[in-house]
Each structure stands twice: as structure tokens, then as C-alpha cells.
Design an enzyme around this catalytic site. Structure first.
Site, short mmCIF file in Angstrom:
data_model
loop_
_atom_site.label_atom_id
_atom_site.label_comp_id
_atom_site.label_asym_id
_atom_site.label_seq_id
_atom_site.Cartn_x
_atom_site.Cartn_y
_atom_site.Cartn_z
N GLU A 271 -0.26 1.44 10.87
CA GLU A 271 -0.57 0.88 9.56
C GLU A 271 -1.18 2.03 8.76
OE1 GLU A 271 -2.54 0.26 6.82
OE2 GLU A 271 -3.69 -1.51 7.44
N GLU A 280 -5.65 8.12 1.28
CA GLU A 280 -6.20 8.47 2.60
C GLU A 280 -5.31 9.43 3.36
OE1 GLU A 280 -6.97 4.70 4.46
OE2 GLU A 280 -8.89 4.47 3.44
#
Length: 551
Positions: A271, A280
Site C-alpha cells: 500500500e 511520501e
């Protein structure tokens, strides 16, 4: 390394040979305009990794027919860089002058195909690690002291905060309770048991280990759950608490850029999505895991990601942001004039992307999509993402910026499922994202809107967003006209404005009630990169993971 199963149940890695050989198409020294001196094109070049009795590792380039034709590199001082899919360069460091390293030799390597290039790079990494361990074997899960790709591109303070955040159970709970997210992953795995039964699976950034448990439930032969944060310890406890599955799951604490596995994976599951899909920068780790661990033509869950974009109009949001800077318009704040900072504050508030769930009726044009195929994208392609924008306004209004969301496809052998974060669909913990421009644009129905969305990765594990929107001349003679008005903004995806309160009810004007094309999930979306691809079928609005018949 600790494991969640009983001792002796995990596969044992093979002992590393003392030499390894590869056949190359050709080599060339950088300082030479022609193939390296002494090397002919009559026979292929051999590249040999060799471990001597003293524990030193070297890389030699030679030809069997001409054994004197030799380039010898000390792996302790050598780095390799990929130039293209089939071409790389080895750089051997030279002396150190004024505390700065100089490079004494560069050798360009031409491979015969991409698979051989990937195999060579993988071997190069392993042999480099033999330098650190002085010839000893690296057991499963052991990390080296070499600076990894992750550490070389991400600042230490950002990485520390990142792993601290995901090492806390309360944040894992927040993601687990996103039932759109967790339920879609579960369905994508369980409904595609054929892809998991008897297969080796690597869970990239395993977190709590929930996806590893799903893979084991689907019949995986063995799952390697790789997690760099302290959450790895919790994952071990959770997996051990499910004894019927734990014997087939090994938790490895470390970064995918650093750990070693005893065998290749048939399936990767992860994920890796952040806000706007790429925040991120975990997608890069997902791609690195693909190149390091996945067998050729192995499965990836998810398989494809799409970033959707459309211009929007939202006077409430614009006024809310602009009003934040009113504080700095005070001329007598305890006897101090603050107005000199008003302009900076105003721009500062507009540099924050807005994360919330918005009404899809705020969109003023059909969305377009930028596609990222996780099975083929290169890590370097994610350093900069440049998307040309082109829309046709459906209404006359003020445009306040660009709205963005994403979806990902799990392209299983049995069932294809989408996980979407689109406006109007069930809300996820990702919400949607909007880039608000400090200077709105005025448009008329049918007017063309052009621009550019340029994302540039930075070392704080996020992106700088450069957005430009322009409106073109509209009306009679517009084809002879150019740009009428332009507005630009620079935003930091790392520092968003989280606005997750109840979505306000927006009244719909009479002239907009007939403009129901703003339900973007019903609009066929073509990629900027792959027009007409079957993968561009939009996910059904009524479900976050329904079957697609056309895939």
C-alpha cells in the site's frame, strides 16, 4: 533476524559462489572514443565478479579469446549507475584531494537485453555487500552498513519522523479502519486466489502485517513482510496471534532497499499510495522492490495508478484561505504595524494544498488522467512528473485552481478491482487534494483551459507542486488569439492544509443544474500517455472495487 514461524520452517538461502560471470554486448572506457583498448568486437565481453582468498572483491572485464584484454575494478571503490534500460556505467573512485573524491576510471557497459542488465545490477549490489562482510554470506534479512538508495535521497530527519509515525498503532488503526481501503485490498487478494496459491509473496512496507495475512489466507506458500519502522515488532505479535497463518509468514525489519531475501517473489503486494498518489515517495520503494525481488512477469498488487485532475470553482474555499492572512493587515498590533508581512502570509497560505472531501459539482470540466504503470515505470521517472493540462469549461465561472484525486488498479488474473479516492465516491483517509491559485481565472462555457502540473520530488519525502493554468481567447476569432489570462502557484505537498470538516452544501445555480457532466466517474477518461488503453476504463461509481469486463 526474528521470524513469526517456528525455527527451521523458513527456506534457507543458498551459499554465495566465490565467482560469478556475465556476458555483455560491449564495454567502453569513458576516456576513450572507441571500444576499450585491446577489446575486439569479434567475441562477447565477459564480466566476472571474483572473491579472492583475502576477502577482496573485484570486477573484471575480459575476453576469453584475448585474456590480456583486461579491465579490473576494485568493488570497494566502485559505483554503478544506470544510463538506459540496457546501458550502465561503472565509476571507480580515485584519490582524495582536499577531502573531495576524484574519479579515476569510468567504464560504460552495454547489455544484450534488459533482463541481463537487471540481473547484473542485482549481482553488483550483492557483491558490493560482500566487501562489507569480508566474504561472509548475508543471511536473510540482514542489512549492510552501506548507504542505501533510500538514505542517499531522503534526509535523515524526514525518514526518522516518517518511520516514527508509521511505527505507532494509532496510525495503523486509522488506516485499518478505512474500510474502503482495507476492504478493497481484501477483495482484490481473496478473489484472485489463483495469483497467490503456492506463490512466494513480498509485502513491501508491511505495517501491521494485514496484507501479509490476507496473502496467507489466499494460499501463499510463503510471505516476506518487510517493514522498516518499529511496527515490525507489532506485526510479529499480530501474525503470531494467528497460528494457522504465521507458519507461512516471515517478518523482516528493514528497508526494501537494504534487506536480502532467500528467494525471488512471484507477487508483490503493498500500500504505497500517499496523498496525490505520490506523497511520501513510497512508490519509489515499491518499484525498487520490483526490480530487486520480483520474478519476470510477476504480479503486482496494485498494478497501475492514475492521478485525475480537473479545474474547480469554490468561492467559499478561496475566501477562507485569503481571510487567514487578514491578521497581517493590522496596522496597530500592540503598537506594531504588521502590514509589511501581509503579502508573504497571503502567498504562504496559498502554498498549502488543501486536503478534504469536496462536492464533485464544484468541478467545471471533465477530468483528465496521468497514468503510472507500476510494472514498468522506472524509479527515476518518479523524481519529476510533468503533466500537460487541457480542459474545456462546461460553465461560466471563476476557476480557483486544480482538483486532484487518484485510483489504483489491482489487475488480478480472475478479477480486476479499482480502489478510488474520487469526489462523490465513499470517502477514504486520503480524501482529495486541491491546489488553490492566489489569482482566480474567469472562463465562459466552451472556453479552453490549458496549463501544466509539474511535480518535483524533494528530500523531505514529498514533492514541490508547480501549477500553471491559462485560459485561451474565447468567442469569434478565438483561433487567431492566444492566452487571455494566466495564473501560477508553487505548493508544497509535504505541508497541506487538512480541511476535513463536514463538506458544505453548495447551492447549484440554475444555469448549472443541466450541467450534470461534472459526475466525473461517468466520463470516459483517456490517459495523457496511453490514449485508448484498455486500462483507462473508469472505475464504476457505485463500488470501490467492482469487476471490469474489459480488462
Amino acid at each position: 533476524m526474528e521470524v513469526a514461524s517456528e525455527a527451521g520452517k523458513k527456506p534457507k538461502p543458498k551459499q554465495k559462489p566465490r565467482s560469478e560471470e556475465f556476458t555483455l554486448a560491449s564495454i567502453q572506457e569513458l576516456q576513450s572514443p572507441s571500444p576499450s583498448s585491446g577489446f575486439s568486437n569479434s567475441s562477447p565481453v565477459k564480466a566476472r565478479f571474483r572473491l579472492d582468498k583475502g576477502g577482496l572483491v573485484e570486477l573484471r572485464f575480459e575476453q576469453e579469446s584475448e585474456p590480456k584484454s583486461l579491465i579490473q575494478l576494485d568493488l570497494n571503490n566502485t559505483q554503478i549507475f544506470k544510463l538506459t534500460a540496457v546501458q550502465s556505467v561503472c565509476i571507480e573512485e580515485g584519490s582524495e584531494v582536499n577531502k573531495e573524491k576524484t574519479y579515476s576510471r569510468g567504464t560504460t557497459i552495454q547489455f544484450r537485453n534488459e533482463d541481463e542488465s537487471r540481473a547484473f545490477h542485482y549481482a553488483f549490489e550483492l557483491w558490493k555487500k560482500e566487501v562489507v562482510s569480508e566474504g561472509s554470506h548475508l543471511p536473510n534479512g540482514t542489512m549492510t552498513s552501506l548507504k542505501s538508495k533510500f538514505d542517499s535521497k531522503i534526509e535523515a530527519s524526514s525518514a526518522k519522523m516518517y518511520f516514527h509515525y508509521y511505527g505507532q498503532l494509532l496510525h495503523q488503526q486509522n488506516m485499518l479502519q478505512d474500510y474502503v481501503r482495507t476492504g478493497t485490498y481484501y477483495a482484490a487478494v481473496i478473489e484472485n486466489r489463483a495469483d497467490f496459491i503456492g506463490r512466494v509473496v513480498v509485502d513491501v512496507g508491511a505495517g501491521s502485517g494485514i496484507l501479509s495475512l490476507f496473502a496467507a489466507q489466499a494460499g501463499a506458500k510463503h510471505v516476506y513482510a518487510v517493514e522498516a519502522s518499529e511496527m515490525a515488532d507489532y506485526a510479529r505479535k499480530l501474525i503470531a496471534g494467528n497460528p494457522s497463518l504465521s507458519e507461512r509468514i516471515t517478518v523482516i525489519k528493514g528497508k526494501v532497499e537494504e534487506v536480502e531475501l532467500p528467494e525471488k517473489a512471484d507477487v508483490l503486494i503493498s500500500e504505497p499510495m500517499g496523498t496525490l498518489l505520490v506523497n511520501e515517495r513510497m512508490l519509489e520503494s515499491y518499484v525498487i522492490a520490483r526490480d530487486r525481488f520480483l520474478v519476470p512477469n510477476g504480479k503486482m498488487f496494485p498494478t497501475v495508478g492514475r492521478i485525475h485532475m480537473a479545474p474547480f470553482s469554490d468561492e467559499y474555499l478561496y475566501i477562507e484561505i485569503a481571510n487567514k492572512a487578514l491578521f497581517w493587515q493590522q496596522q496597530n498590533y500592540y503598537g506594531v504595524n504588521l502590514t509589511s508581512l501581509h503579502g508573504s502570509a497571503f502567498q504562504g497560505y496559498f502554498s498549502q494544498p488543501v486536503v478534504d472531501a469536496f462536492d464533485p459539482r464544484l468541478l467545471v470540466a471533465p477530468a483528465i488522467a496521468h497514468v503510472i504503470d507500476f510494472t514498468s515505470v522506472k524509479e527515476e521517472d518518479l523524481y519529476e512528473i510533468d503533466v500537460p493540462l487541457k480542459f474545456v469549461s462546461s460553465v461560466g465561472t471563476r476557476i480557483h485552481g486544480l482538483a486532484c484525486w487518484f485510483d489504483v488498479l489491482f489487475n488480478g488474473s480472475t478479477v480486476q478491482r479499482w480502489l478510488t479516492t474520487s469526489p462523490g465516491a465513499p470517502t477514504t483517509h486520503w480524501y482529495q487534494l486541491r491546489c488553490v491559485l492566489a489569482q482566480p481565472l474567469y472562463v465562459m462555457p466552451g472556453q479552453e483551459i490549458t496549463g501544466r502540473l509539474h511535480l518535483v520530488a524533494h528530500t523531505a519525502q514529498s514533492y514541490t507542486i508547480h501549477l500553471t493554468l491559462s485560459t485561451k481567447m474565447w468567442g469569434p476569432g478565438a483561433e487567431q488569439g492566444g492566452i487571455l489570462q494566466t495564473s501560477s502557484g508553487k505548493l508544497d505537498l509535504k505541508e497541506p492544509y487538512y480541511r476535513m470538516s463536514q463538506t458544505p452544501v453548495y447551492p447549484v445555480a440554475q444555469d448549472q443544474q443541466s450541467q450534470q457532466l461534472l459526475q466525473t466517474q461517468d466520463i470516459p477518461i483517456l490517459s495523457q500517455d496511453e490514449d485508448g488503453s484498455d486500462l483507462m476504463q473508469p472505475p464504476p461509481q457505485q463500488s470501490t472495487g467492482a469487476e471490469l469486463n474489459s480488462l
